[in-house]
Write an enzyme that holds these catalytic residues in place. Structure first.
Site, PDB file in Angstrom:
ATOM      1  N   TYR A 180      -5.658  -0.997  -4.042  1.00  0.00           N
ATOM      2  CA  TYR A 180      -4.705   0.088  -3.821  1.00  0.00           C
ATOM      3  C   TYR A 180      -3.310  -0.298  -4.309  1.00  0.00           C
ATOM      4  O   TYR A 180      -2.611   0.518  -4.933  1.00  0.00           O
ATOM      5  CB  TYR A 180      -4.678   0.428  -2.338  1.00  0.00           C
ATOM      6  CG  TYR A 180      -3.818   1.605  -1.979  1.00  0.00           C
ATOM      7  CD1 TYR A 180      -4.063   2.867  -2.518  1.00  0.00           C
ATOM      8  CD2 TYR A 180      -2.771   1.480  -1.057  1.00  0.00           C
ATOM      9  CE1 TYR A 180      -3.284   3.964  -2.164  1.00  0.00           C
ATOM     10  CE2 TYR A 180      -2.000   2.568  -0.698  1.00  0.00           C
ATOM     11  CZ  TYR A 180      -2.252   3.801  -1.255  1.00  0.00           C
ATOM     12  OH  TYR A 180      -1.479   4.881  -0.895  1.00  0.00           O
ATOM     13  N   SER A 218       3.255   4.440  -3.148  1.00  0.00           N
ATOM     14  CA  SER A 218       3.123   3.750  -1.861  1.00  0.00           C
ATOM     15  C   SER A 218       3.921   2.461  -1.899  1.00  0.00           C
ATOM     16  O   SER A 218       4.066   1.836  -2.965  1.00  0.00           O
ATOM     17  CB  SER A 218       1.655   3.427  -1.578  1.00  0.00           C
ATOM     18  OG  SER A 218       1.533   2.573  -0.447  1.00  0.00           O
ATOM     19  N   LYS A 259      -1.205   1.775  -7.211  1.00  0.00           N
ATOM     20  CA  LYS A 259       0.091   2.401  -7.018  1.00  0.00           C
ATOM     21  C   LYS A 259       1.177   1.728  -7.867  1.00  0.00           C
ATOM     22  O   LYS A 259       2.131   2.401  -8.302  1.00  0.00           O
ATOM     23  CB  LYS A 259       0.469   2.388  -5.535  1.00  0.00           C
ATOM     24  CG  LYS A 259      -0.411   3.302  -4.683  1.00  0.00           C
ATOM     25  CD  LYS A 259      -0.405   4.741  -5.187  1.00  0.00           C
ATOM     26  CE  LYS A 259      -1.071   5.692  -4.194  1.00  0.00           C
ATOM     27  NZ  LYS A 259      -1.086   7.088  -4.694  1.00  0.00           N
TER      28      LYS A 259
END
Length: 257
Positions: free
Chosen positions: A161, A148, A165
């Site tokens: 998050y 991402s 990633k």
């Protein structure tokens, strides 16, 4: 003279795609089949997998469905076993399972933070480990990890998050060194992609801001990521490994406002 169509062909290849029931995973599975691969589809929901498998079989390719929680290592073993038994080999892998929403860093408990890291990194690491041998036996293979842009943007409410990633990106780079020359490993950083997961958060105001902050002036589609995945899996990318490809409409800062 270079045979360009052959460079982008996945003919005679066998792929595992996780998170294959919806969104980016579904688009990757369908694109790989269109490029000539047989596909093992893994996700949590049988009905979603069945729908994708039906479309792949209609193309004349083979597809198997494996209901699978990628956080369960025994389930990953079964996914690999069934792929080898029913499709004959493993030469391609798309690690698409994972994800997380925004988090409040003053409220998220440490164990919740660890869980986000685990579900975005562990399954990819474990599956690469499990398919490396079969890929060597098949004459070589390629892995595409779906990361991402959160891995490189500094933005509020994405500490969990984004860290997960970023870790996946570094696992990609390092395992590419470990497993070369037989297995190539690359990652894609999708920008804002129109998926079912995004839909609940996409207010008209937020969508307008996302469009304003994306130089190409539109949001991405799952097929944009699938096209990049086909490239990285194909002979056209034979001299590319350990790289992170941003597919983000040109955005160099977060569009999440």
């Amino acid at each position: 003279m270079t045979d360009v169509p052959a460079l982008f062909s996945l003919q005679n290849q066998v792929a595992i795609v996780t998170g294959a029931g919806k969104g980016i995973g579904r688009a990757c599975a369908l694109a790989f089949a269109q490029a000539g691969a047989d596909v093992a589809l893994a996700a949590r929901t049988q009905s979603d997998l069945d729908a994708v498998a039906e479309r792949i079989r209609a193309m004349g390719r083979r597809a198997i469905t494996v209901v699978c929680d990628v956080n369960d290592e025994a389930a990953l073993d079964e996914l690999v076993r069934r792929t080898l038994t029913e499709l004959g080999k493993i030469s391609l892998l798309v690690n698409n399972a994972g994800g997380a929403g925004p988090n409040d860093p003053l409220r998220m408990r440490p164990h919740e933070f660890v869980n986000v890291l685990s579900r975005n990194v562990m399954p990819a690491y474990a599956l690469i480990q499990k398919v490396a041998g079969p890929m060597r036996e098949a004459g070589g293979g390629a892995v595409v990890n779906i990361s991402s842009t959160a891995a490189r943007y500094a933005q509020k409410h994405f500490s969990a998050y984004g860290a997960a990633k970023a870790a996946l990106n570094q696992v990609t780079r390092n395992l590419a060194q470990d497993l070369a020359p037989h297995v190539r490993i690359n990652a894609i950083e999708p920008g804002t992609i129109m998926t079912d997961a995004l839909a609940p958060h996409l207010t008209p105001e937020r969508k307008a801001n996302m469009l304003r902050l994306t130089p190409l002036g539109e949001l991405g589609q799952p097929e944009d990521i699938a096209a990049a995945a086909v490239f990285l899996a194909s002979p056209a990318a034979r001299w590319i490994t350990g790289k992170i490809l941003g597919v983000d409409g040109g955005a160099e800062t977060t569009t999440w406002c």
